[in-house]
Design an enzyme around this catalytic site. Structure first.
Site, PDB file in Angstrom:
ATOM      1  N   ASN A 115      10.185  45.810  59.641  1.00  0.00           N
ATOM      2  CA  ASN A 115       9.000  46.101  58.837  1.00  0.00           C
ATOM      3  C   ASN A 115       9.149  47.401  58.049  1.00  0.00           C
ATOM      4  O   ASN A 115       8.213  47.845  57.410  1.00  0.00           O
ATOM      5  CB  ASN A 115       7.742  46.107  59.704  1.00  0.00           C
ATOM      6  N   ASP A 116      10.325  48.020  58.088  1.00  0.00           N
ATOM      7  CA  ASP A 116      10.576  49.195  57.248  1.00  0.00           C
ATOM      8  C   ASP A 116      10.791  48.819  55.785  1.00  0.00           C
ATOM      9  O   ASP A 116      10.725  49.672  54.910  1.00  0.00           O
ATOM     10  CB  ASP A 116      11.832  49.943  57.721  1.00  0.00           C
ATOM     11  N   ASP A 131       3.825  40.063  52.389  1.00  0.00           N
ATOM     12  CA  ASP A 131       3.161  41.127  51.646  1.00  0.00           C
ATOM     13  C   ASP A 131       2.451  40.554  50.422  1.00  0.00           C
ATOM     14  O   ASP A 131       2.870  39.544  49.860  1.00  0.00           O
ATOM     15  CB  ASP A 131       4.177  42.173  51.173  1.00  0.00           C
ATOM     16  N   TRP A 168       9.300  39.640  56.770  1.00  0.00           N
ATOM     17  CA  TRP A 168       9.759  39.811  58.142  1.00  0.00           C
ATOM     18  C   TRP A 168       8.840  39.053  59.083  1.00  0.00           C
ATOM     19  O   TRP A 168       7.723  38.713  58.704  1.00  0.00           O
ATOM     20  CB  TRP A 168       9.848  41.282  58.512  1.00  0.00           C
ATOM     21  N   ASP A 170       3.141  46.475  59.656  1.00  0.00           N
ATOM     22  CA  ASP A 170       3.311  47.827  59.116  1.00  0.00           C
ATOM     23  C   ASP A 170       2.792  47.819  57.698  1.00  0.00           C
ATOM     24  O   ASP A 170       3.435  47.287  56.810  1.00  0.00           O
ATOM     25  CB  ASP A 170       4.783  48.230  59.134  1.00  0.00           C
TER      26      ASP A 170
END
Lengths: 378, 171
Positions: B144-145, B116, B97, B72
């Site tokens: 992934n939020d 990230d 994640w 995401d």
């Protein structure tokens, strides 16, 4: 003589039509409460996160200029809460000293709802969660005396702010659990990864009084609860990935978990709930759920092509609204003739009559980028 | 990082034919297609001869690449990095994640770490969202939020990688 009179008349009428000097420094204000069909569109500015906006719109208006009522800023994925008992809007923001770098400062900015001006701020621990927004990252309890803010570092805690004194009180640990669901009094619940609910009781100084866990009541692996419920008359309705719904009564000082029921029983097409905000309640107590067909693993945040409306008392579907365009999120106004608003897959705002399902208008090009949440007056 | 429900190629595939090509989706589709055209097609053999890495197929800058089953965010390969490295001047998050994705070439399931890259604003190129195995934020390691720019100098989110950290047990 007649000519002279006519000329004088022209001169006089010209003089009277002359634009008079105007005062400098006029600034518009907004009413309190907002009209019921005004909404605050929370644009998290996904592509430019330091420039989030909270835009006040008249969702009834077809005038592209006049329906934009004003705007607040919200830096780095803002989360907002509109108070009911005072004309204030609280916005969680994160700043870095040099824009995208430098020391981080988190604040709860207090906006005056009528002037949209920031009137104060409370500096909070630089730990507030940074994530796809939901209203359950910021909640008010104790008759709006305390604000609760979800932190993720990835240790999970909740910051407590006294809203009357406008000061940070302290931090409460919620190990293994996340989010904030308000309970009566100085209390809240959080959802835990093991399928339980954690209940936290606070004292008037925001200190932990007690911490209790329910039994596991949902299957976090096979049919997880969506963490974004609709709260209707004190009862939170949590949809699950597979299309069940768990009612949890939050009206007391501890949560009471009810019997789950199916949103999709007997319906063909593999329909499932999904979206950013996917469940909402209206003033008459109806439950709205954003739904998509052909669901499978990984579709739980897909755009919904329909909104299904349920009576939670009878557990029956009472309406099925086919959307003009699939939607990634939705909101409802709080009046008796509510509007349903969505962000469609072109990132415009669609407005529907929630009772009839009629698509009323599409609002786009109002400076928005990625509107993920809607708020309306309470 | 995990965001933008439904706005990615994978998520909207089912509805795209019913929708306008204007606006975001059109731009997004263009960006994805453009990115794909600029990148040499795989298969690519990775690793050295003494420790052969399984072959991979597909375009590592396309949302449907096998590693991105729970991605995401913006693909780092479209931002100056690669599927497993960060763009210049950014910092990789040490925690993140994970997902479990099946490599179609060898049929094995691999554990993916979606670290990230942080310290700059949104890359803005190649936005993807797929949610296989994704869970709500109360199961953070699978969510992934969350912005996973944690433990880094800055929490500004730039893009996401997809790094193989091992094979999952056979089911």
């Amino acid at each position: 003589m007649k000519k002279l009179l006519a000329m004088l008349l022209v001169i006089c009428s010209t003089a009277s039509a002359e634009i008079q000097p105007e005062p400098i420094g006029r600034i518009q204000t907004l009413p309190d409460p907002y009209p019921p069909h005004w909404i605050v569109a929370v644009d998290v500015a996904f592509f430019h996160m330091n420039d989030g906006k909270l835009i006040v719109l008249d969702a009834d208006s077809d005038d592209p200029a006049g329906r934009f009522k004003g705007m607040m800023n919200g830096t780095f994925i803002p989360v907002m809460y509109m108070a009911e008992t005072r004309p204030e809007i609280y916005v969680l923001e994160s700043f870095r000293a040099r824009g995208h770098r430098g020391e981080r400062t988190d604040v709860m900015t207090i906006y005056d709802k009528t002037t949209l001006a920031p009137i104060d701020e409370v500096v909070i621990p630089a730990k507030r969660v940074s994530a796809m927004p939901t209203e359950y990252y910021l909640q008010l309890v104790d008759d709006e005396k305390l604000a609760l803010i979800y932190n993720f570092t990835p240790a999970t805690t909740v910051s407590v702010v006294d809203l009357e004194k406008r000061e940070f009180l302290g931090e409460v640990p919620i190990p293994g659990c996340s989010l904030i669901y308000p309970l009566a009094g100085r209390a809240f619940a959080s959802l835990c990864g093991d399928g339980k609910l954690l209940t936290i009781q606070l004292d008037r100084n925001g200190k932990l009084v007690s911490s209790e866990r329910t039994e596991a009541f949902f299957d976090a692996d096979n049919d997880p609860l969506m963490e974004k419920p609709a709260i209707i008359d004190g009862i939170a309705y949590f949809p699950t990935f597979l299309g069940n719904v768990f009612p949890v009564d939050l009206s007391g000082s501890a949560p009471v978990i009810g019997e789950s029921w199916s949103l999709v029983e007997g319906v063909e097409g593999g329909w499932r709930p999904g979206g950013i905000v996917l469940a909402q309640g209206d003033a008459s107590g109806r439950l709205y759920v954003l739904m998509h067909p052909d669901g499978h693993d990984g579709t739980h945040k897909d755009p919904g092509s329909e909104v299904w409306v349920f009576d939670p008392q009878t557990k029956q579907r009472v309406d099925r609204i086919e959307l003009a365009l699939p939607a990634i999120t939705m909101g409802l106004t709080n009046d008796d003739d509510p509007l349903l608003v969505t962000t469609n897959i072109n990132l415009e705002v669609d407005v529907y009559n929630a009772n009839s399902g009629e698509h009323l208008r599409t609002i786009g090009n109002f400076g928005q980028e990625t509107v993920f949440l809607f708020h309306s007056d309470r | 990082m995990k965001w933008l429900d439904g706005l990615t190629e994978g998520a909207v595939r089912g509805v795209a034919q019913r929708t306008s090509r204007r606006g975001f989706l059109g731009k997004l589709a263009g960006a994805i297609a453009g990115g794909a055209a600029a990148i040499p097609l795989l298969p690519v053999a990775r690793g050295d001869g003494s420790n052969p890495y399984p072959e991979e197929e597909g375009d590592p800058n396309s949302c449907d690449y096998w590693r991105y089953c729970a991605i995401d965010g913006f693909l780092c390969g479209c931002c100056g990095g690669s599927a497993n490295s960060c763009p210049p001047g950014t910092e990789m998050s040490p925690i993140t994640w994970i997902g479990t994705c099946e490599n179609p070439v060898d049929g094995k399931s691999y554990i993916m770490s979606y670290n990230d890259c942080c310290g700059k604003s949104s890359c803005g190129n190649c936005l993807c969202q797929r949610n296989e195995g994704d869970r709500p934020v109360y199961q953070p390691r699978l969510s992934n939020d969350l912005n996973w720019c944690l433990g880094t100098e800055s929490q500004a989110y730039h893009c996401s990688t997809a790094i193989v950290i091992g094979t999952a047990l056979d089911q």
